[in-house]
Design a protein around this motif. Structure first.
Motif, PDB file in Angstrom:
ATOM      1  N   ARG A 289      -1.524  17.029   7.848  1.00 10.75           N
ATOM      2  CA  ARG A 289      -1.260  16.272   6.777  1.00 10.75           C
ATOM      3  C   ARG A 289      -0.263  15.240   6.944  1.00 10.75           C
ATOM      4  O   ARG A 289       0.092  14.403   5.890  1.00 10.75           O
ATOM      5  N   GLY A 290       0.004  14.673   8.250  1.00  9.74           N
ATOM      6  CA  GLY A 290       1.142  13.911   8.383  1.00  9.74           C
ATOM      7  C   GLY A 290       0.950  12.279   8.218  1.00  9.74           C
ATOM      8  O   GLY A 290      -0.521  11.881   8.092  1.00  9.74           O
ATOM      9  N   GLY A 291       1.510  11.647   8.332  1.00  9.93           N
ATOM     10  CA  GLY A 291       1.329   9.947   8.099  1.00  9.93           C
ATOM     11  C   GLY A 291       2.629   9.242   7.862  1.00  9.93           C
ATOM     12  O   GLY A 291       3.818   9.781   8.332  1.00  9.93           O
ATOM     13  N   TYR A 292       2.543   8.023   7.302  1.00  6.86           N
ATOM     14  CA  TYR A 292       3.638   7.517   7.050  1.00  6.86           C
ATOM     15  C   TYR A 292       3.748   7.307   5.613  1.00  6.86           C
ATOM     16  O   TYR A 292       2.953   7.160   4.597  1.00  6.86           O
ATOM     17  N   ALA A 293       5.218   7.013   5.009  1.00  8.29           N
ATOM     18  CA  ALA A 293       5.501   6.788   3.637  1.00  8.29           C
ATOM     19  C   ALA A 293       6.590   6.017   3.628  1.00  8.29           C
ATOM     20  O   ALA A 293       7.460   5.733   4.325  1.00  8.29           O
TER      21      ALA A 293
ATOM     22  N   GLU B 259       0.771  -1.369  -0.046  1.00  6.43           N
ATOM     23  CA  GLU B 259      -0.102  -0.057  -0.142  1.00  6.43           C
ATOM     24  C   GLU B 259       0.908   1.205  -0.015  1.00  6.43           C
ATOM     25  O   GLU B 259       0.657   2.406  -0.621  1.00  6.43           O
ATOM     26  N   LEU B 260       1.858   1.327   0.982  1.00  7.00           N
ATOM     27  CA  LEU B 260       2.610   2.506   0.907  1.00  7.00           C
ATOM     28  C   LEU B 260       3.717   2.620  -0.283  1.00  7.00           C
ATOM     29  O   LEU B 260       3.864   3.724  -0.757  1.00  7.00           O
ATOM     30  N   ARG B 261       3.851   1.559  -0.624  1.00 10.07           N
ATOM     31  CA  ARG B 261       4.880   1.664  -2.095  1.00 10.07           C
ATOM     32  C   ARG B 261       3.878   2.154  -3.411  1.00 10.07           C
ATOM     33  O   ARG B 261       4.422   2.840  -4.266  1.00 10.07           O
ATOM     34  N   ALA B 262       2.793   1.597  -3.344  1.00 12.98           N
ATOM     35  CA  ALA B 262       1.772   2.035  -4.302  1.00 12.98           C
ATOM     36  C   ALA B 262       1.468   3.759  -4.478  1.00 12.98           C
ATOM     37  O   ALA B 262       1.530   4.075  -5.450  1.00 12.98           O
ATOM     38  N   VAL B 263       1.554   4.215  -3.241  1.00 11.65           N
ATOM     39  CA  VAL B 263       1.303   5.720  -3.149  1.00 11.65           C
ATOM     40  C   VAL B 263       2.407   6.664  -2.827  1.00 11.65           C
ATOM     41  O   VAL B 263       2.505   7.836  -3.024  1.00 11.65           O
TER      42      VAL B 263
ATOM     43  N   SER C  19      12.827  -4.025  10.894  1.00  6.71           N
ATOM     44  CA  SER C  19      13.344  -4.923  10.246  1.00  6.71           C
ATOM     45  C   SER C  19      14.063  -4.572   8.975  1.00  6.71           C
ATOM     46  O   SER C  19      14.429  -5.335   8.097  1.00  6.71           O
ATOM     47  N   GLY C  20      13.947  -3.159   9.113  1.00  4.18           N
ATOM     48  CA  GLY C  20      14.703  -2.483   7.797  1.00  4.18           C
ATOM     49  C   GLY C  20      13.900  -1.710   6.642  1.00  4.18           C
ATOM     50  O   GLY C  20      14.515  -1.440   5.787  1.00  4.18           O
ATOM     51  N   VAL C  21      12.701  -1.936   6.661  1.00  4.33           N
ATOM     52  CA  VAL C  21      11.982  -1.353   5.635  1.00  4.33           C
ATOM     53  C   VAL C  21      11.955   0.368   5.917  1.00  4.33           C
ATOM     54  O   VAL C  21      11.640   0.588   6.830  1.00  4.33           O
ATOM     55  N   PRO C  22      12.307   1.046   4.770  1.00  3.25           N
ATOM     56  CA  PRO C  22      12.442   2.461   4.980  1.00  3.25           C
ATOM     57  C   PRO C  22      11.169   3.202   4.929  1.00  3.25           C
ATOM     58  O   PRO C  22      10.929   3.816   3.967  1.00  3.25           O
ATOM     59  N   ILE C  23      10.440   3.012   5.996  1.00  8.04           N
ATOM     60  CA  ILE C  23       9.299   3.837   6.117  1.00  8.04           C
ATOM     61  C   ILE C  23       9.631   5.055   7.263  1.00  8.04           C
ATOM     62  O   ILE C  23      10.182   4.891   8.248  1.00  8.04           O
ATOM     63  N   TRP C  24       9.181   6.177   6.696  1.00  8.33           N
ATOM     64  CA  TRP C  24       9.370   7.554   7.558  1.00  8.33           C
ATOM     65  C   TRP C  24       7.857   7.983   7.739  1.00  8.33           C
ATOM     66  O   TRP C  24       6.952   7.964   7.118  1.00  8.33           O
ATOM     67  N   ALA C  25       8.119   8.756   8.797  1.00 10.55           N
ATOM     68  CA  ALA C  25       6.828   9.485   9.226  1.00 10.55           C
ATOM     69  C   ALA C  25       6.927  10.858   9.311  1.00 10.55           C
ATOM     70  O   ALA C  25       8.184  11.537   9.169  1.00 10.55           O
ATOM     71  N   THR C  26       5.998  11.760   8.992  1.00  6.59           N
ATOM     72  CA  THR C  26       5.615  12.998   8.915  1.00  6.59           C
ATOM     73  C   THR C  26       4.677  13.465   9.882  1.00  6.59           C
ATOM     74  O   THR C  26       3.609  12.701  10.096  1.00  6.59           O
TER      75      THR C  26
ATOM     76  N   PRO D 212       5.753   8.945  -3.221  1.00  8.50           N
ATOM     77  CA  PRO D 212       6.120   9.307  -1.984  1.00  8.50           C
ATOM     78  C   PRO D 212       5.037   9.991  -1.128  1.00  8.50           C
ATOM     79  O   PRO D 212       5.387  10.508  -0.035  1.00  8.50           O
ATOM     80  N   ARG D 213       3.805   9.749  -1.657  1.00  8.49           N
ATOM     81  CA  ARG D 213       2.780  10.384  -0.627  1.00  8.49           C
ATOM     82  C   ARG D 213       2.546   9.529   0.535  1.00  8.49           C
ATOM     83  O   ARG D 213       3.268   8.548   0.673  1.00  8.49           O
ATOM     84  N   VAL D 214       1.877  10.226   1.646  1.00  9.04           N
ATOM     85  CA  VAL D 214       1.894   9.346   2.903  1.00  9.04           C
ATOM     86  C   VAL D 214       0.482   8.919   3.135  1.00  9.04           C
ATOM     87  O   VAL D 214      -0.586   9.483   2.452  1.00  9.04           O
ATOM     88  N   ARG D 215       0.344   8.068   3.975  1.00 10.42           N
ATOM     89  CA  ARG D 215      -1.012   7.530   4.452  1.00 10.42           C
ATOM     90  C   ARG D 215      -1.142   7.627   5.848  1.00 10.42           C
ATOM     91  O   ARG D 215      -0.242   7.122   6.652  1.00 10.42           O
ATOM     92  N   SER D 216      -2.168   8.176   6.461  1.00 14.54           N
ATOM     93  CA  SER D 216      -2.291   8.351   7.870  1.00 14.54           C
ATOM     94  C   SER D 216      -2.710   7.087   8.531  1.00 14.54           C
ATOM     95  O   SER D 216      -3.146   5.888   8.062  1.00 14.54           O
ATOM     96  N   VAL D 217      -2.327   6.938   9.893  1.00 12.62           N
ATOM     97  CA  VAL D 217      -2.525   5.613  10.697  1.00 12.62           C
ATOM     98  C   VAL D 217      -4.008   5.407  10.601  1.00 12.62           C
ATOM     99  O   VAL D 217      -4.412   4.069  10.563  1.00 12.62           O
ATOM    100  N   ARG D 218      -4.919   6.543  10.596  1.00 21.88           N
ATOM    101  CA  ARG D 218      -6.193   6.433  10.838  1.00 21.88           C
ATOM    102  C   ARG D 218      -6.809   5.726   9.293  1.00 21.88           C
ATOM    103  O   ARG D 218      -7.814   4.624   9.344  1.00 21.88           O
ATOM    104  N   TRP D 219      -6.185   6.269   8.441  1.00 26.20           N
ATOM    105  CA  TRP D 219      -6.650   5.712   6.993  1.00 26.20           C
ATOM    106  C   TRP D 219      -6.081   4.300   6.776  1.00 26.20           C
ATOM    107  O   TRP D 219      -7.088   3.342   6.442  1.00 26.20           O
ATOM    108  N   LEU D 220      -5.048   3.895   7.340  1.00 20.79           N
ATOM    109  CA  LEU D 220      -4.534   2.467   7.358  1.00 20.79           C
ATOM    110  C   LEU D 220      -5.397   1.739   8.059  1.00 20.79           C
ATOM    111  O   LEU D 220      -5.744   0.362   7.591  1.00 20.79           O
TER     112      LEU D 220
END
Length: 233
Positions: free
Chosen positions: A59-63, A13-17, A48-55, A19-27
């Motif tokens: 309009r913050g979330g995870y990307a 899901e995060l790869r598909a969108v 585990s090393g997956v390059p996920i970052w938070a803003t 560099p846009r972010v998804r919020s925790v609520r949306w996920l």
């Protein structure tokens, strides 16, 4: 959806969108679980090393960082299973933790059908790992010094149990039978030496860069030749 499937789906899901972010609520709504569950899943993926970052912010979330991810891979289930079998059979070996992290990244980048096929195939395989000697408590420090080409300070116990403090410059790693050895330039002895990893009782990576040196012709306590490894087949 079980947790393993959800973790893979989160990455997709995060790869598909990106560099846009998804919020925790949306996920949480997307996967029909609580926000707390999503936060735990994202934390597990990051560890585990997956390059996920938070803003942060409204309009913050995870990307997912697209520069650090793999595109969908056309690995066959048999190819993915072969890697899993090789890792399981290798037993205790340097970089084994990194190898398992790499396998998780590869399977995460497979198609859903390929990943499910690999999971079904490996579920029917049982492996007895190689009876290798434990690497010892300092394997991680040895790996870091070797990778970063840093001088390593070690406490080393010889076959008589005598412990000496040494500063060594890692040159290579080699396996012999059930044991693994660090090949290094030993400043105490003024030459190449082989150190059994399970006899290194403590290790500290220093800030000093090691002098680049060629791999010795294995005349440093190991009178035998080894086949070099290759990632090019």
């Amino acid at each position: 959806m079980n947790r393993t499937d959800r973790l893979y789906a989160l990455v997709e899901e995060l790869r598909a969108v990106a560099p846009r972010v998804r919020s925790v609520r949306w996920l949480a709504q997307r996967f029909e679980v609580s926000a707390r569950t999503i936060e735990r899943d994202l934390s597990a993926l990051q560890q585990s090393g997956v390059p996920i970052w938070a803003t942060t912010g409204r309009r913050g979330g995870y990307a997912l960082d697209p520069r650090m991810t793999l595109p969908p891979l056309n690995f066959s289930p048999a190819e993915a299973a072969a890697i899993a079998v090789a890792l399981a059979a290798s037993g205790s070996a340097p970089f084994s933790r990194a190898a398992h992290q790499a396998l998780r990244k590869l399977t995460a980048a497979m198609s859903p059908s390929g990943r499910q096929g690999a999971r079904e195939l490996t579920g029917r395989i049982r492996v007895v790992p190689t009876a290798a000697e434990p690497l010892g408590p300092v394997a991680g420090e040895v790996e870091r010094a070797f990778t970063d080409r840093r001088v390593l300070q070690i406490e080393y116990a010889d076959q008589d149990g005598t412990t000496t403090c040494r500063h060594v410059e890692p040159v290579g790693l080699t396996g012999l039978g059930r044991r693994w050895y660090l090949l290094a330039w030993c400043r105490l002895r003024g030459g190449h030496r082989a150190f059994r990893l399970d006899r290194i009782t403590s290790a500290t990576v220093t800030d000093e860069a090691a002098t680049p040196r060629p791999l010795p012709e294995l005349d440093c306590d190991l009178p035998i030749r080894f086949l070099p490894l290759s990632i090019d087949g």
